[in-house]
Design a protein around this motif. Structure first.
Motif, PDB file in Angstrom:
ATOM      1  N   LEU A  47       0.866  -1.175   0.000  1.00 33.26           N
ATOM      2  CA  LEU A  47       0.000   0.000   0.000  1.00 33.26           C
ATOM      3  C   LEU A  47       0.900   1.221   0.000  1.00 33.26           C
ATOM      4  CD1 LEU A  47      -2.796   1.385   0.376  1.00 33.26           C
ATOM      5  CD2 LEU A  47      -2.443   1.115   2.849  1.00 33.26           C
ATOM      6  N   GLU A  48       0.588   2.185  -0.852  1.00 30.61           N
ATOM      7  CA  GLU A  48       1.392   3.392  -0.939  1.00 30.61           C
ATOM      8  C   GLU A  48       0.484   4.615  -0.886  1.00 30.61           C
ATOM      9  OE1 GLU A  48       4.987   3.623  -3.563  1.00 30.61           O
ATOM     10  OE2 GLU A  48       3.709   5.082  -4.598  1.00 30.61           O
ATOM     11  N   LEU A  49       0.887   5.588  -0.095  1.00 26.84           N
ATOM     12  CA  LEU A  49       0.176   6.858  -0.008  1.00 26.84           C
ATOM     13  C   LEU A  49       1.099   7.966  -0.480  1.00 26.84           C
ATOM     14  CD1 LEU A  49      -1.436   6.536   3.540  1.00 26.84           C
ATOM     15  CD2 LEU A  49      -2.467   5.967   1.350  1.00 26.84           C
ATOM     16  N   LEU A  50       0.624   8.774  -1.408  1.00 24.62           N
ATOM     17  CA  LEU A  50       1.365   9.949  -1.863  1.00 24.62           C
ATOM     18  C   LEU A  50       0.721  11.167  -1.221  1.00 24.62           C
ATOM     19  CD1 LEU A  50       3.417  11.474  -3.600  1.00 24.62           C
ATOM     20  CD2 LEU A  50       1.711  11.460  -5.437  1.00 24.62           C
ATOM     21  N   VAL A  51       1.453  11.798  -0.336  1.00 26.94           N
ATOM     22  CA  VAL A  51       0.964  12.972   0.382  1.00 26.94           C
ATOM     23  C   VAL A  51       1.615  14.199  -0.263  1.00 26.94           C
ATOM     24  CG1 VAL A  51       0.794  14.121   2.615  1.00 26.94           C
ATOM     25  CG2 VAL A  51       0.831  11.616   2.506  1.00 26.94           C
ATOM     26  N   GLU A  52       0.790  15.145  -0.686  1.00 25.94           N
ATOM     27  CA  GLU A  52       1.282  16.371  -1.286  1.00 25.94           C
ATOM     28  C   GLU A  52       0.811  17.549  -0.442  1.00 25.94           C
ATOM     29  OE1 GLU A  52       1.512  15.608  -5.953  1.00 25.94           O
ATOM     30  OE2 GLU A  52      -0.539  15.616  -5.172  1.00 25.94           O
ATOM     31  N   ALA A  53       1.678  18.559  -0.309  1.00 28.27           N
ATOM     32  CA  ALA A  53       1.324  19.722   0.497  1.00 28.27           C
ATOM     33  C   ALA A  53       1.978  20.979  -0.053  1.00 28.27           C
ATOM     34  CB  ALA A  53       1.754  19.503   1.945  1.00 28.27           C
ATOM     35  N   ARG A  54       1.385  22.111   0.282  1.00 36.28           N
ATOM     36  CA  ARG A  54       1.900  23.402  -0.168  1.00 36.28           C
ATOM     37  C   ARG A  54       3.128  23.854   0.612  1.00 36.28           C
ATOM     38  NH1 ARG A  54      -1.411  25.753  -3.800  1.00 36.28           N
ATOM     39  NH2 ARG A  54      -3.609  25.201  -3.738  1.00 36.28           N
ATOM     40  N   ASP A  55       3.235  23.411   1.879  1.00 32.08           N
ATOM     41  CA  ASP A  55       4.342  23.868   2.715  1.00 32.08           C
ATOM     42  C   ASP A  55       4.761  22.747   3.667  1.00 32.08           C
ATOM     43  OD1 ASP A  55       2.851  24.325   5.428  1.00 32.08           O
ATOM     44  OD2 ASP A  55       1.629  25.374   3.934  1.00 32.08           O
ATOM     45  N   PRO A  56       5.946  22.843   4.255  1.00 28.15           N
ATOM     46  CA  PRO A  56       6.451  21.778   5.126  1.00 28.15           C
ATOM     47  C   PRO A  56       5.579  21.510   6.357  1.00 28.15           C
ATOM     48  CG  PRO A  56       8.247  23.265   4.533  1.00 28.15           C
ATOM     49  CD  PRO A  56       6.976  23.883   4.040  1.00 28.15           C
ATOM     50  N   VAL A  57       4.979  22.543   6.910  1.00 31.51           N
ATOM     51  CA  VAL A  57       4.131  22.358   8.085  1.00 31.51           C
ATOM     52  C   VAL A  57       2.896  21.528   7.718  1.00 31.51           C
ATOM     53  CG1 VAL A  57       2.707  23.547   9.806  1.00 31.51           C
ATOM     54  CG2 VAL A  57       4.968  24.448   9.209  1.00 31.51           C
ATOM     55  N   ALA A  58       2.281  21.842   6.602  1.00 25.34           N
ATOM     56  CA  ALA A  58       1.114  21.079   6.148  1.00 25.34           C
ATOM     57  C   ALA A  58       1.510  19.641   5.801  1.00 25.34           C
ATOM     58  CB  ALA A  58       0.479  21.758   4.941  1.00 25.34           C
ATOM     59  N   LEU A  59       2.696  19.456   5.231  1.00 26.04           N
ATOM     60  CA  LEU A  59       3.168  18.114   4.905  1.00 26.04           C
ATOM     61  C   LEU A  59       3.346  17.284   6.174  1.00 26.04           C
ATOM     62  CD1 LEU A  59       4.121  16.119   2.722  1.00 26.04           C
ATOM     63  CD2 LEU A  59       6.435  16.999   3.094  1.00 26.04           C
ATOM     64  N   ARG A  60       3.992  17.867   7.171  1.00 29.28           N
ATOM     65  CA  ARG A  60       4.193  17.158   8.433  1.00 29.28           C
ATOM     66  C   ARG A  60       2.854  16.783   9.061  1.00 29.28           C
ATOM     67  NH1 ARG A  60       5.858  20.844  12.315  1.00 29.28           N
ATOM     68  NH2 ARG A  60       3.744  20.755  13.041  1.00 29.28           N
ATOM     69  N   ALA A  61       1.923  17.690   9.085  1.00 31.14           N
ATOM     70  CA  ALA A  61       0.613  17.419   9.673  1.00 31.14           C
ATOM     71  C   ALA A  61      -0.111  16.310   8.910  1.00 31.14           C
ATOM     72  CB  ALA A  61      -0.229  18.689   9.688  1.00 31.14           C
ATOM     73  N   ALA A  62      -0.067  16.362   7.597  1.00 33.76           N
ATOM     74  CA  ALA A  62      -0.739  15.351   6.787  1.00 33.76           C
ATOM     75  C   ALA A  62      -0.086  13.979   6.958  1.00 33.76           C
ATOM     76  CB  ALA A  62      -0.741  15.767   5.317  1.00 33.76           C
ATOM     77  N   VAL A  63       1.241  13.932   6.965  1.00 28.26           N
ATOM     78  CA  VAL A  63       1.943  12.656   7.161  1.00 28.26           C
ATOM     79  C   VAL A  63       1.589  12.070   8.525  1.00 28.26           C
ATOM     80  CG1 VAL A  63       4.230  11.638   7.529  1.00 28.26           C
ATOM     81  CG2 VAL A  63       3.822  13.080   5.534  1.00 28.26           C
ATOM     82  N   ASN A  64       1.591  12.904   9.554  1.00 33.11           N
ATOM     83  CA  ASN A  64       1.225  12.415  10.886  1.00 33.11           C
ATOM     84  C   ASN A  64      -0.205  11.866  10.905  1.00 33.11           C
ATOM     85  OD1 ASN A  64       3.706  13.032  11.983  1.00 33.11           O
ATOM     86  ND2 ASN A  64       3.047  15.004  12.803  1.00 33.11           N
ATOM     87  N   THR A  65      -1.117  12.577  10.271  1.00 39.94           N
ATOM     88  CA  THR A  65      -2.513  12.133  10.219  1.00 39.94           C
ATOM     89  C   THR A  65      -2.630  10.787   9.526  1.00 39.94           C
ATOM     90  OG1 THR A  65      -3.368  14.385  10.248  1.00 39.94           O
ATOM     91  CG2 THR A  65      -4.796  12.684   9.291  1.00 39.94           C
ATOM     92  N   TRP A  66      -2.013  10.653   8.363  1.00 41.07           N
ATOM     93  CA  TRP A  66      -2.153   9.413   7.595  1.00 41.07           C
ATOM     94  C   TRP A  66      -1.427   8.242   8.251  1.00 41.07           C
ATOM     95  CZ3 TRP A  66      -5.962   8.497   4.589  1.00 41.07           C
ATOM     96  CH2 TRP A  66      -6.665   9.582   4.072  1.00 41.07           C
ATOM     97  N   CYS A  67      -0.299   8.495   8.879  1.00 41.96           N
ATOM     98  CA  CYS A  67       0.369   7.419   9.629  1.00 41.96           C
ATOM     99  C   CYS A  67      -0.514   6.949  10.782  1.00 41.96           C
ATOM    100  CB  CYS A  67       1.730   7.873  10.139  1.00 41.96           C
ATOM    101  SG  CYS A  67       2.992   7.966   8.853  1.00 41.96           S
ATOM    102  N   SER A  68      -1.164   7.882  11.438  1.00 45.84           N
ATOM    103  CA  SER A  68      -2.077   7.514  12.529  1.00 45.84           C
ATOM    104  C   SER A  68      -3.264   6.722  12.015  1.00 45.84           C
ATOM    105  CB  SER A  68      -2.572   8.763  13.257  1.00 45.84           C
ATOM    106  OG  SER A  68      -1.510   9.398  13.911  1.00 45.84           O
ATOM    107  N   LEU A  69      -3.850   7.149  10.901  1.00 47.17           N
ATOM    108  CA  LEU A  69      -4.999   6.435  10.342  1.00 47.17           C
ATOM    109  C   LEU A  69      -4.623   5.008   9.935  1.00 47.17           C
ATOM    110  CD1 LEU A  69      -6.606   9.265   8.206  1.00 47.17           C
ATOM    111  CD2 LEU A  69      -7.562   8.205  10.261  1.00 47.17           C
ATOM    112  N   VAL A  70      -3.460   4.849   9.324  1.00 45.35           N
ATOM    113  CA  VAL A  70      -3.006   3.509   8.945  1.00 45.35           C
ATOM    114  C   VAL A  70      -2.757   2.670  10.187  1.00 45.35           C
ATOM    115  CG1 VAL A  70      -1.111   2.209   7.876  1.00 45.35           C
ATOM    116  CG2 VAL A  70      -2.109   4.170   6.689  1.00 45.35           C
ATOM    117  N   SER A  71      -2.154   3.248  11.196  1.00 45.53           N
ATOM    118  CA  SER A  71      -1.886   2.515  12.436  1.00 45.53           C
ATOM    119  C   SER A  71      -3.182   2.030  13.087  1.00 45.53           C
ATOM    120  CB  SER A  71      -1.112   3.411  13.403  1.00 45.53           C
ATOM    121  OG  SER A  71      -0.879   2.740  14.614  1.00 45.53           O
TER     122      SER A  71
END
Length: 80
Positions: A47-71
């Motif tokens: 399974l692969e998720l491609l997370v795209e964001a406008r800025d590093p803060v949004a990227l970090r938040a999105a990655v954290n969210t998706w890692c939590s959802l997968v967990s």
């Protein structure tokens, strides 16, 4: 979008990967906003998720969210 991260998850079987993918699918698009979005692909047991964001803060938040959802999906399906 200017920043992206690829989250890759490998499971013991395609069924396990499908179970996790099915669990997170309702969230795809639902929690996207103007700062970040995600796309998923599954190939067999991977399974692969491609997370795209406008800025590093949004990227970090999105990655954290998706890692939590997968967990949570893994825990609910007792996948380790």
């Amino acid at each position: 979008m200017a920043h992206e991260a690829v989250l890759s998850f490998s499971y013991d079987s395609p069924e396990q990967a499908a179970r996790v993918a099915d669990s997170i699918d309702p969230e795809l698009g639902a929690i996207d906003d103007d700062r970040s979005s995600v796309r998923s692909t599954r190939d067999g047991a991977d399974l692969e998720l491609l997370v795209e964001a406008r800025d590093p803060v949004a990227l970090r938040a999105a990655v954290n969210t998706w890692c939590s959802l997968v967990s949570v999906a893994e825990s609910a399906g007792q996948i380790e």
